[in-house]
Motif scaffolding. Structure first.
Motif, PDB file in Angstrom:
ATOM      1  N   GLU A 128       0.822  -1.207   0.000  1.00  9.88           N
ATOM      2  CA  GLU A 128       0.000   0.000   0.000  1.00  9.88           C
ATOM      3  C   GLU A 128       0.853   1.253   0.000  1.00  9.88           C
ATOM      4  N   THR A 129       0.491   2.198  -0.848  1.00 16.96           N
ATOM      5  CA  THR A 129       1.101   3.523  -0.855  1.00 16.96           C
ATOM      6  C   THR A 129       0.005   4.538  -0.518  1.00 16.96           C
ATOM      7  N   GLN A 130       0.346   5.800  -0.611  1.00 17.90           N
ATOM      8  CA  GLN A 130      -0.625   6.840  -0.268  1.00 17.90           C
ATOM      9  C   GLN A 130      -1.825   6.846  -1.217  1.00 17.90           C
ATOM     10  N   ASN A 131      -1.574   6.479  -2.480  1.00 20.20           N
ATOM     11  CA  ASN A 131      -2.632   6.586  -3.490  1.00 20.20           C
ATOM     12  C   ASN A 131      -3.145   5.262  -4.042  1.00 20.20           C
ATOM     13  N   ASP A 132      -2.362   4.200  -3.908  1.00 19.80           N
ATOM     14  CA  ASP A 132      -2.815   2.939  -4.499  1.00 19.80           C
ATOM     15  C   ASP A 132      -2.403   1.729  -3.656  1.00 19.80           C
ATOM     16  N   ILE A 133      -2.999   0.575  -4.006  1.00 20.45           N
ATOM     17  CA  ILE A 133      -2.705  -0.684  -3.322  1.00 20.45           C
ATOM     18  C   ILE A 133      -2.519  -1.765  -4.377  1.00 20.45           C
ATOM     19  N   THR A 134      -1.436  -2.516  -4.262  1.00 20.48           N
ATOM     20  CA  THR A 134      -1.197  -3.664  -5.135  1.00 20.48           C
ATOM     21  C   THR A 134      -1.478  -4.934  -4.335  1.00 20.48           C
ATOM     22  N   ILE A 135      -2.422  -5.730  -4.838  1.00 23.71           N
ATOM     23  CA  ILE A 135      -2.879  -6.913  -4.100  1.00 23.71           C
ATOM     24  C   ILE A 135      -2.677  -8.163  -4.943  1.00 23.71           C
ATOM     25  N   HIS A 136      -2.062  -9.179  -4.328  1.00 23.45           N
ATOM     26  CA  HIS A 136      -1.971 -10.501  -4.937  1.00 23.45           C
ATOM     27  C   HIS A 136      -2.828 -11.451  -4.094  1.00 23.45           C
ATOM     28  N   GLN A 137      -3.855 -12.025  -4.723  1.00 19.91           N
ATOM     29  CA  GLN A 137      -4.724 -12.981  -4.033  1.00 19.91           C
ATOM     30  C   GLN A 137      -4.601 -14.358  -4.680  1.00 19.91           C
ATOM     31  N   VAL A 138      -4.653 -15.395  -3.832  1.00 20.62           N
ATOM     32  CA  VAL A 138      -4.576 -16.771  -4.311  1.00 20.62           C
ATOM     33  C   VAL A 138      -5.937 -17.439  -4.134  1.00 20.62           C
ATOM     34  N   ILE A 139      -6.462 -18.005  -5.194  1.00 24.07           N
ATOM     35  CA  ILE A 139      -7.705 -18.779  -5.157  1.00 24.07           C
ATOM     36  C   ILE A 139      -7.322 -20.250  -5.116  1.00 24.07           C
ATOM     37  N   THR A 140      -7.699 -20.940  -4.051  1.00 22.60           N
ATOM     38  CA  THR A 140      -7.374 -22.355  -3.903  1.00 22.60           C
ATOM     39  C   THR A 140      -8.597 -23.205  -4.215  1.00 22.60           C
ATOM     40  N   VAL A 141      -8.428 -24.188  -5.100  1.00 22.90           N
ATOM     41  CA  VAL A 141      -9.511 -25.101  -5.481  1.00 22.90           C
ATOM     42  C   VAL A 141      -9.052 -26.538  -5.267  1.00 22.90           C
ATOM     43  N   LEU A 142     -10.028 -27.467  -5.364  1.00 24.27           N
ATOM     44  CA  LEU A 142      -9.728 -28.876  -5.123  1.00 24.27           C
ATOM     45  C   LEU A 142      -9.250 -29.612  -6.370  1.00 24.27           C
TER      46      LEU A 142
END
Length: 286
Positions: free
Chosen positions: A221-235
């Motif tokens: 996170e910075t003052q103006n933006d957020i970089t997000i990495h999300q992991v979707i786990t499936v079977l």
């Protein structure tokens, strides 16, 4: 000056009865995922309402399953019942749009220690055309020993204020546990994960089962933006292919909508990257 009050209310019920929708309506903000899949909610989520002289803490529990199979399901069902012990109000949410909606092991006053703090909430009344059916349900609930009955439509915010005012009136005196402007104990990361989960089920409701999860791998996170990495786990690998879609079309749509919703939540520019992992045993590992 009126003395301060504080009340704890547990929202319990069968999967898809509308607990999360009601919680979001009560706090007037989305803090819990709402989908057509069972067990989108997997943890006890607190919503906080500070109104007049009272602070109410609502606990949205995972849906109660009669016969849990996986370790995850057993853990979820246990969480549903743990909160009952130390609350001021036990609120049983019932989906009136379902046939035999009162045929549930939870809807039994002998299941609980006290009848005084029991509340039965008939939700989704907007879906019932024959209003006599609601009257019959109320009579049946009274015959079962329930004295505090509310008819609501959480999605339309109908009857929610009456329910809230009842809790305010009947909450015990005590000092508030949260600041007046707080609406949840959940982190922004957790709510962002819920947003992606919600979009997955919204776009792929009939094609994927409930047994997937979304976790934040990194959040910068910075003052103006957020970089997000999300992991979707499936079977299964087949579920991964469904989420990706042809030429990645599905996951692109899900990412775009999730990104937009997270930007509303954070008031910052969001850079969202979604990754899919296959782990065939994750539901049996807690």
């Amino acid at each position: 000056m009126m003395n301060k009050k504080i009340g704890y209310a547990c929202l319990i019920g069968a999967p898809n009865s509308g607990k999360s929708t009601l919680l979001n309506a009560l706090v007037n903000q989305k803090i819990s995922a709402v989908t057509h899949k069972v067990h989108t909610t997997r943890d006890n989520i607190k919503g906080i309402v500070s109104k007049d002289n009272a602070q109410l803490i609502f606990i949205d529990t995972p849906g109660y399953l009669k016969n849990p199979k996986y370790k995850l399901e057993k853990s979820i069902t246990k969480k549903s019942l743990q909160e009952i012990k130390n609350v001021d109000f036990i609120c049983i949410i019932v989906d009136v749009a379902k046939k035999n909606c009162l045929n549930n092991p939870l809807i039994d006053v002998t299941y609980f220690n006290s009848q005084e703090n029991l509340i039965i909430i008939f939700n989704k009344v907007d879906l019932v055309k024959d209003k006599n059916q609601l009257l019959l349900l109320a009579q049946e609930a009274k015959a079962k020993g329930f004295n505090n009955i509310f008819m609501i439509s959480a999605i339309n915010n109908k009857g929610v204020t009456d329910f809230l005012n009842y809790l305010i009136t009947n909450s015990p005196e005590g000092e508030w546990h949260y600041n007046e402007d707080e609406v949840t104990d959940r982190s922004i990361k957790q709510i962002a994960e819920d947003i992606t989960m919600e979009q997955l089920y919204k776009f792929l409701n009939k094609e994927i089962p409930y047994n997937l999860k979304v976790e934040t791998e990194s959040w910068k996170e910075t003052q103006n933006d957020i970089t997000i990495h999300q992991v979707i786990t499936v079977l299964k690998d087949s579920q991964k292919k469904i989420i990706l879609g042809t030429n990645g079309e599905n996951i692109k749509k899900i990412s775009i909508i999730s990104k937009r919703e997270i930007e509303k939540l954070t008031d910052k520019k969001i850079h969202l990257y979604l990754f899919i992992k296959v782990r065939d045993t994750w539901m049996d590992k807690l």
